[in-house]
Design a protein around this motif. Structure first.
Motif, PDB file in Angstrom:
ATOM      1  N   ALA A  26       0.839  -1.206   0.000  1.00 27.76           N
ATOM      2  CA  ALA A  26       0.000   0.000   0.000  1.00 27.76           C
ATOM      3  C   ALA A  26       0.873   1.255   0.000  1.00 27.76           C
ATOM      4  O   ALA A  26       0.551   2.240  -0.679  1.00 27.76           O
ATOM      5  CB  ALA A  26      -0.924  -0.004   1.216  1.00 27.76           C
ATOM      6  N   LEU A  27       1.969   1.231   0.730  1.00 26.36           N
ATOM      7  CA  LEU A  27       2.887   2.377   0.730  1.00 26.36           C
ATOM      8  C   LEU A  27       3.542   2.552  -0.639  1.00 26.36           C
ATOM      9  O   LEU A  27       3.632   3.671  -1.156  1.00 26.36           O
ATOM     10  CB  LEU A  27       3.957   2.196   1.813  1.00 26.36           C
ATOM     11  N   ARG A  28       3.984   1.446  -1.219  1.00 22.44           N
ATOM     12  CA  ARG A  28       4.620   1.512  -2.546  1.00 22.44           C
ATOM     13  C   ARG A  28       3.651   2.052  -3.602  1.00 22.44           C
ATOM     14  O   ARG A  28       4.063   2.756  -4.519  1.00 22.44           O
ATOM     15  CB  ARG A  28       5.127   0.137  -2.950  1.00 22.44           C
ATOM     16  N   ASN A  29       2.381   1.726  -3.461  1.00 27.17           N
ATOM     17  CA  ASN A  29       1.371   2.244  -4.389  1.00 27.17           C
ATOM     18  C   ASN A  29       1.232   3.755  -4.271  1.00 27.17           C
ATOM     19  O   ASN A  29       0.612   4.388  -5.130  1.00 27.17           O
ATOM     20  CB  ASN A  29       0.017   1.579  -4.150  1.00 27.17           C
ATOM     21  N   ARG A  30       1.769   4.316  -3.218  1.00 25.08           N
ATOM     22  CA  ARG A  30       1.762   5.769  -3.006  1.00 25.08           C
ATOM     23  C   ARG A  30       3.177   6.350  -3.127  1.00 25.08           C
ATOM     24  O   ARG A  30       3.484   7.395  -2.592  1.00 25.08           O
ATOM     25  CB  ARG A  30       1.158   6.093  -1.644  1.00 25.08           C
ATOM     26  N   ASP A  31       4.039   5.598  -3.812  1.00 27.91           N
ATOM     27  CA  ASP A  31       5.432   6.000  -4.050  1.00 27.91           C
ATOM     28  C   ASP A  31       6.226   6.212  -2.768  1.00 27.91           C
ATOM     29  O   ASP A  31       7.094   7.078  -2.693  1.00 27.91           O
ATOM     30  CB  ASP A  31       5.493   7.258  -4.935  1.00 27.91           C
ATOM     31  N   LEU A  32       5.940   5.420  -1.749  1.00 26.84           N
ATOM     32  CA  LEU A  32       6.678   5.444  -0.486  1.00 26.84           C
ATOM     33  C   LEU A  32       7.304   4.072  -0.292  1.00 26.84           C
ATOM     34  O   LEU A  32       6.597   3.065  -0.290  1.00 26.84           O
ATOM     35  CB  LEU A  32       5.756   5.778   0.682  1.00 26.84           C
ATOM     36  N   GLU A  33       8.613   4.020  -0.154  1.00 25.63           N
ATOM     37  CA  GLU A  33       9.302   2.745   0.002  1.00 25.63           C
ATOM     38  C   GLU A  33       9.660   2.521   1.467  1.00 25.63           C
ATOM     39  O   GLU A  33      10.416   3.289   2.059  1.00 25.63           O
ATOM     40  CB  GLU A  33      10.584   2.719  -0.846  1.00 25.63           C
TER      41      GLU A  33
END
Length: 172
Positions: A26-33
């Protein structure tokens, strides 16, 4: 989602820890790694994952009914913890038709302690399917405390793990 993300503020920038692979995605889908994902997707696993990190300040967006385990565990390790309520779990009352269909099911898979509590408050023990599967240890404990027999627990404590645990007891 019942996901929990822990955000640590450090001088070099912002680091993010995700409690499990679903939260990480879910974080990666918001460009947060996320820079930290514990081996065990529980509050206890997250505390352990922070064992060798120098304490700093941390923001914990949690469910309104979250156990204090994560915040307390991090505080015990020297972290300055700020907890915010990111969401509230609101029980949905099933329709009579949904309850009738549920009575015909072989298994129920619980994804959180709140789902166990909500189900028991609406359907009770009598209308709970005979096979109970849980996503993790806290959910299993809540189910057992409610009087349910948990046949399987997900390992890992993810949705994929829950599906595998359910299959393991239904597809012998």
């Amino acid at each position: 989602s019942n996901a929990v993300a822990a955000v640590k503020f450090i001088s070099e920038g912002l680091s993010i820890a995700a409690i499990g692979p679903g939260t990480a995605e879910a974080l990666r889908n918001r460009d947060l790694e996320p820079s930290l994902i514990p081996d065990v997707s529980t509050a206890e696993g997250m505390v352990e994952a922070f064992a060798n990190i120098t304490p700093g300040r941390i923001l914990l967006p949690l469910a309104g009914d979250a156990r204090p385990t994560l915040a307390d565990g991090l505080r015990e390790r020297g972290w300055q913890v700020t907890v915010i309520t990111a969401y509230q779990t609101i029980a949905r009352i099933p329709t009579e038709d949904e309850l009738i269909r549920a009575r015909e099911c072989t298994a129920v898979a619980f994804t959180s302690s709140s789902s166990v509590s909500s189900w028991i408050s609406v359907a009770g023990l009598f209308d709970t399917p005979p096979v109970v599967v849980s996503i993790g240890p806290q959910t299993s404990a809540t189910a057992r405390d409610a009087g349910l027999y948990v046949r399987a627990e997900a390992d890992p404590h993810t949705l994929d793990g829950l599906v595998a645990a359910t299959k393991s007891v239904l597809c012998y």
